[in-house]
Design a protein around this motif. Structure first.
Motif, mmCIF file in Angstrom:
data_model
loop_
_atom_site.group_PDB
_atom_site.id
_atom_site.type_symbol
_atom_site.label_atom_id
_atom_site.label_comp_id
_atom_site.label_asym_id
_atom_site.label_seq_id
_atom_site.Cartn_x
_atom_site.Cartn_y
_atom_site.Cartn_z
ATOM 1 N N GLU A 117 -2.853 22.282 -4.515
ATOM 2 C CA GLU A 117 -3.371 22.350 -2.925
ATOM 3 C C GLU A 117 -2.827 23.246 -1.922
ATOM 4 N N SER A 145 -7.198 13.973 -6.051
ATOM 5 C CA SER A 145 -6.206 14.209 -5.163
ATOM 6 C C SER A 145 -6.129 12.877 -4.359
ATOM 7 N N PRO A 147 -4.525 11.424 -0.885
ATOM 8 C CA PRO A 147 -3.758 11.658 0.375
ATOM 9 C C PRO A 147 -2.710 10.679 0.585
ATOM 10 N N ASN A 148 -1.380 10.589 -0.208
ATOM 11 C CA ASN A 148 -0.522 9.384 0.303
ATOM 12 C C ASN A 148 0.117 9.739 1.496
ATOM 13 N N TYR A 149 0.187 10.731 2.216
ATOM 14 C CA TYR A 149 0.858 11.076 3.454
ATOM 15 C C TYR A 149 -0.106 10.229 4.606
ATOM 16 N N GLU A 150 -1.492 9.799 4.149
ATOM 17 C CA GLU A 150 -1.978 8.995 5.083
ATOM 18 C C GLU A 150 -1.698 7.683 5.342
#
Length: 329
Positions: free
Chosen positions: A5, A38, A40-43
């Motif tokens: 990414e 992908s 988005p674990n940061y969300e």
């Protein structure tokens, strides 16, 4: 190390600054595309056990929230685990990740919203905790456990079995082979095929006690292996000859199906076409109490279905070539 990414974002910046042309951009952008989806674990917020309701904890982890600290203490879970890539995860969160993975068929991607961690980290945590628990506690079930199978306890088990209607007064448990189906492997299909169940499988041997616990476990072995071969290879007969005596010195036994050889410490049903009424009564009484051997596996599968379906090859740390052909789980 930069991720795919990161490279893709850098390629976009280079293209926007006119450092690369259209053709190079399309070529490079496609080259650095990940085959994995992908997530988005940061969300998502970091895991917080206190934020889970009692119902969520029981449904997702199969334990009451108040019991998790006691479980972590009993399993001797350390304060934290340091993963191979340097990540550090708290012990209680690591245990919850493992329990969530085992509780119900799911992919690591399905666990991202709950734990807020990347899929590779969830995978490494799961494998690390499984290896840790097996290393620390595996001997309790793969070897003779004196704490569970001492003469006083064996006497108690035998009295319990007999009180339920069993004809044998000295039977303390039941041995059986468990067939766990697997996907058809690319190689060694004959080795893994179980003709009785007509599936490709791995097999285990367990000794079930009247309290529902599996006191001894051997496996996995190839699906084609016969129960009699497993009991000989496992060393169970030797352990029975050494340890299964009552407090008064009388020999005790376990009971199995007709596939097992008859020994002083290993009994089975009467066989043949001409059974007397007494023999039939004996077989019937033992069959009625023998269902606990299946209940042990059934209870485990019911509570931790995903673990029994896909992670069971880790038990015993004995792997066969076909397992490598099954792909990631």
């Amino acid at each position: 190390m930069a991720s795919f990414e990161d490279f893709r974002q850098l390629i976009i910046l280079y293209y926007d600054a006119n450092f690369i042309n259209d053709e190079d951009f399309l070529l490079l952008y496609d080259m650095f595309s990940s085959r994995n989806p992908s997530f988005p674990n940061y969300e998502y917020a970091c895991f917080n056990l206190n934020s889970m309701s009692e119902a969520e904890c029981k449904a997702e982890l199969r334990f009451e929230k108040k019991d998790l600290p006691a479980l972590a203490e009993a399993l001797q879970i350390p304060p934290s685990f340091k993963l191979s890539k340097g990540s550090i995860v708290s012990g209680i969160e690591s245990l919850c990740i493992l329990l969530r993975r085992l509780a119900y068929p799911c992919r690591f991607g399905d666990m991202v919203p709950r734990f807020g961690k990347p899929v590779p980290v969830l995978s490494m945590v799961t494998n690390t905790v499984i290896d840790y628990i097996y290393t620390i506690h595996g001997h309790r079930i793969t070897r003779w456990n004196d704490a569970l199978l001492n003469p006083v306890a064996l006497d108690t088990y035998a009295r319990s079995v007999h009180s339920k209607g069993a004809a044998l007064e000295n039977c303390f448990g039941f041995v059986d082979g468990a067939v766990r189906p697997i996907a058809r492997p690319d190689e060694h299909q004959r080795m893994m095929y179980n003709g009785h169940k007509r599936v490709h499988a791995i097999k285990f041997q367990s000794v079930a006690l009247p309290n529902g616990l599996n006191a001894n476990l051997y496996g996995p072995v190839e699906g084609k292996r016969h129960d009699a071969g497993m009991v000989a290879e496992s060393g169970l007969l030797h352990d029975l000859e050494r340890h299964t005596f009552s407090t008064g010195g009388q020999p005790l036994c376990i009971y199995g199906d007709p596939a097992y050889p008859l020994r002083v410490h290993l009994q089975g049903p009467f066989q043949g076409a001409a059974l007397t009424p007494q023999m039939e009564m004996f077989n019937g009484s033992m069959s009625s109490v023998r269902v606990i051997s299946a209940r042990g596996w059934g209870g485990t599968v019911g509570v931790f279905g995903w673990g029994c379906a896909t992670m069971i090859p880790n038990v015993g740390k004995k792997h066969f070539p076909p397992f490598e052909q099954l792909g990631p789980v």
